[in-house]
Scaffold this motif. Structure first.
Motif, PDB file in Angstrom:
ATOM      1  N   ALA A 189      29.080  -4.924 -15.008  1.00 32.80           N
ATOM      2  CA  ALA A 189      30.491  -4.938 -14.605  1.00 32.80           C
ATOM      3  C   ALA A 189      30.811  -6.229 -13.856  1.00 32.80           C
ATOM      4  O   ALA A 189      31.875  -6.829 -14.053  1.00 32.80           O
ATOM      5  N   ALA A 190      29.891  -6.681 -13.005  1.00 34.77           N
ATOM      6  CA  ALA A 190      30.120  -7.923 -12.246  1.00 34.77           C
ATOM      7  C   ALA A 190      30.207  -9.116 -13.196  1.00 34.77           C
ATOM      8  O   ALA A 190      31.000 -10.043 -12.987  1.00 34.77           O
ATOM      9  N   LEU A 191      29.403  -9.085 -14.247  1.00 32.22           N
ATOM     10  CA  LEU A 191      29.448 -10.175 -15.232  1.00 32.22           C
ATOM     11  C   LEU A 191      30.823 -10.224 -15.899  1.00 32.22           C
ATOM     12  O   LEU A 191      31.424 -11.297 -16.031  1.00 32.22           O
ATOM     13  N   ALA A 192      31.318  -9.060 -16.289  1.00 34.25           N
ATOM     14  CA  ALA A 192      32.646  -9.004 -16.924  1.00 34.25           C
ATOM     15  C   ALA A 192      33.712  -9.490 -15.938  1.00 34.25           C
ATOM     16  O   ALA A 192      34.615 -10.262 -16.309  1.00 34.25           O
ATOM     17  N   THR A 193      33.593  -9.088 -14.667  1.00 31.30           N
ATOM     18  CA  THR A 193      34.571  -9.518 -13.659  1.00 31.30           C
ATOM     19  C   THR A 193      34.515 -11.033 -13.466  1.00 31.30           C
ATOM     20  O   THR A 193      35.556 -11.690 -13.327  1.00 31.30           O
ATOM     21  N   ALA A 194      33.305 -11.596 -13.464  1.00 32.36           N
ATOM     22  CA  ALA A 194      33.166 -13.050 -13.280  1.00 32.36           C
ATOM     23  C   ALA A 194      33.866 -13.805 -14.404  1.00 32.36           C
ATOM     24  O   ALA A 194      34.527 -14.823 -14.176  1.00 32.36           O
TER      25      ALA A 194
END
Ligand SMILES: C=C(OP(=O)(O)O)C(=O)O
Ligand SMILES: [Mg+2]
Length: 431
Positions: free
Chosen positions: A226-231
């Motif tokens: 999820a953090a990757l998608a947010t980044a």
């Protein structure tokens, strides 16, 4: 004897990005041309890979390469002096015969691949061409090698590349929507910076993993995805149209006696539960590539995932295929994946790695050329991508120069091609 005749072969030990010795080989030709290459080395290796020859007992942590270097300076040198460097297949066949084993344990896969690559570099130099152009003339049937690959770049590292801080090994981005390779790297750098800021805000940044991605302190694999998608979104890109997500699960690494062991509490999932978990991630997140999702021997579940998602997701075989035509054939028979990860040192020679790519291509798969987690300044794989017409390249990330050496080499080639340069972009994803 001609200008392309091999006059000398020199092996030496140099250091890799993990502080371990590795094999460097230099090849000199009668006409004055010469080439040099260094063997990379993996941490999460497939069981069918060519073996690196290592020695030294407790010295250098048992990672010494004295015997492999000695093999270059004795048996390999004696066998190759006088041979035509332009005959890569002949040279590689000579190495294979000299070793005489399936897993390259006599000469060592490290001695063999460094030699094989150094011969290609010397031959290119002897013919006055950059390696990518020299290889292209021999493999692309008259087409000019001018397609720059789509980079696959690590943003967070886990698994065997970060001492198991998180189970999955590589959390990567794929800037397929860029208009050029240069722009693809600019976009990736923006995502990398956005990911760093995100981790700082959350207090999750702990350093750098083996391939240059951030060493994360996430509580779960899902939090990392999820953090990757947010980044990607924080950097201002669309995950659907511009920058996709890619995961190397490297599942064999956390498979124990029929179960997948996950998380700090080592919660275990049976194969059915693990399949459901992966299917949920592939449905809920904009993931366009997934590598080694199951144990390397579980072709049936790879095939089920490929059947369910293969029309929109690249299912990539790394430990599954180990750049070996026998394994690729077995995977094709069961439709176990649709993309080959091509790591030349997994098989031992350039000719065998090329044969693996050509077989994958015949089956309608894509190929990704890949670096290893233990790397050096060697940039041969970039030239292979261009010269063999491979549209994707997996390397690693900004915080480590042994990775950036490769991306920067691709930028130089793009510049040399001028307005002939094309960027593979969406092409490999058009399934
Ligand atoms: C590059 C990888 O890691 P290693 O070199 O450790 O196999 C990988 O698994 O794809
Ligand atoms: Mg892998």
């Amino acid at each position: 004897m001609s200008d392309m005749t091999i006059r000398q072969v020199l092996g030496r030990s140099v250091w890799d990005s993990r502080g371990r010795p590795t094999v460097e080989v230099e090849v000199h030709l009668e006409g004055g041309g010469s080439g040099r290459a260094i063997a990379p080395s993996g941490a999460s290796t497939g069981s069918g890979e060519a073996l690196d020859r290592r020695d030294g007992g407790s010295r250098l942590g048992g990672y010494g390469v004295d015997a492999a270097v000695a093999a270059v300076n004795t048996q390999i040198r004696a066998a190759l002096i006088g041979r035509d460097a332009g005959d890569q297949e002949g040279v590689d066949q000579c190495l294979v015969t000299l070793d005489g084993t399936g897993n390259r344990q006599v000469l060592g896969g490290n001695a063999m691949i460094a030699t094989s690559m150094a011969v290609a570099h010397a031959a290119a130099a002897g013919s006055g061409q950059p390696l990518w152009r020299y290889l292209g003339e021999r493999t692309l049937a008259g087409e000019e090698p001018c397609t720059l690959p789509v980079p696959e770049v690590q943003i967070f590292g886990g698994g065997a590349h970060a001492e198991g801080c998180i189970d999955l090994q590589d959390f990567m981005v794929v800037p397929f929507g860029a208009g050029s390779f240069r722009e693809a790297m600019e976009w990736t750098a923006e995502v990398y910076r956005a990911a760093g800021s995100l981790m700082d805000r959350r207090g999750r940044r702990c350093g750098v993993a083996d391939e240059g991605g951030y060493w994360p302190a996430f509580d779960s694999n899902e939090e990392a995805i999820a953090a990757l998608a947010t980044a990607v979104e924080d950097a201002g890109f669309s995950t659907e149209k511009e920058v996709g997500l890619s995961l190397d699960i490297a599942a064999t690494q956390f498979y124990r006696e029929g179960r997948y062991c996950l998380g700090k509490d080592r919660r275990t999932l049976d194969v059915g539960q693990w399949y459901e978990q992966l299917a949920r991630w592939l449905s809920e997140f904009p993931i366009c590539m997934i590598e080694d999702p199951f144990h390397e021997s579980d072709l049936a579940n790879h095939a089920a995932l490929t059947e369910a998602f293969g029309d929109r997701v690249q299912i990539v075989g790394d430990d599954l295929c180990v750049t070996h035509t026998d394994n690729i054939l077995a995977c094709q028979r069961q439709r176990a994946c649709n993309t080959l990860l091509c790591k030349p040192n997994q098989v031992g020679t350039l000719s065998e790695a090329l044969a693996a790519h050509q077989m994958a291509k015949e089956f309608g798969w894509n190929t990704v050329v890949s670096a290893r987690s233990g790397e050096t300044e060697d940039v041969t794989i970039v030239h292979l991508a261009l010269g063999w017409g491979i549209q994707q390249l997996k390397v690693g990330s900004f915080a480590r120069s042994e990775r950036m050496a490769k991306w920067n080499e691709a930028l130089r080639i793009e510049e040399a091609l001028g307005n002939k340069a094309r960027y593979a972009g969406r092409a490999p994803f058009a399934r």
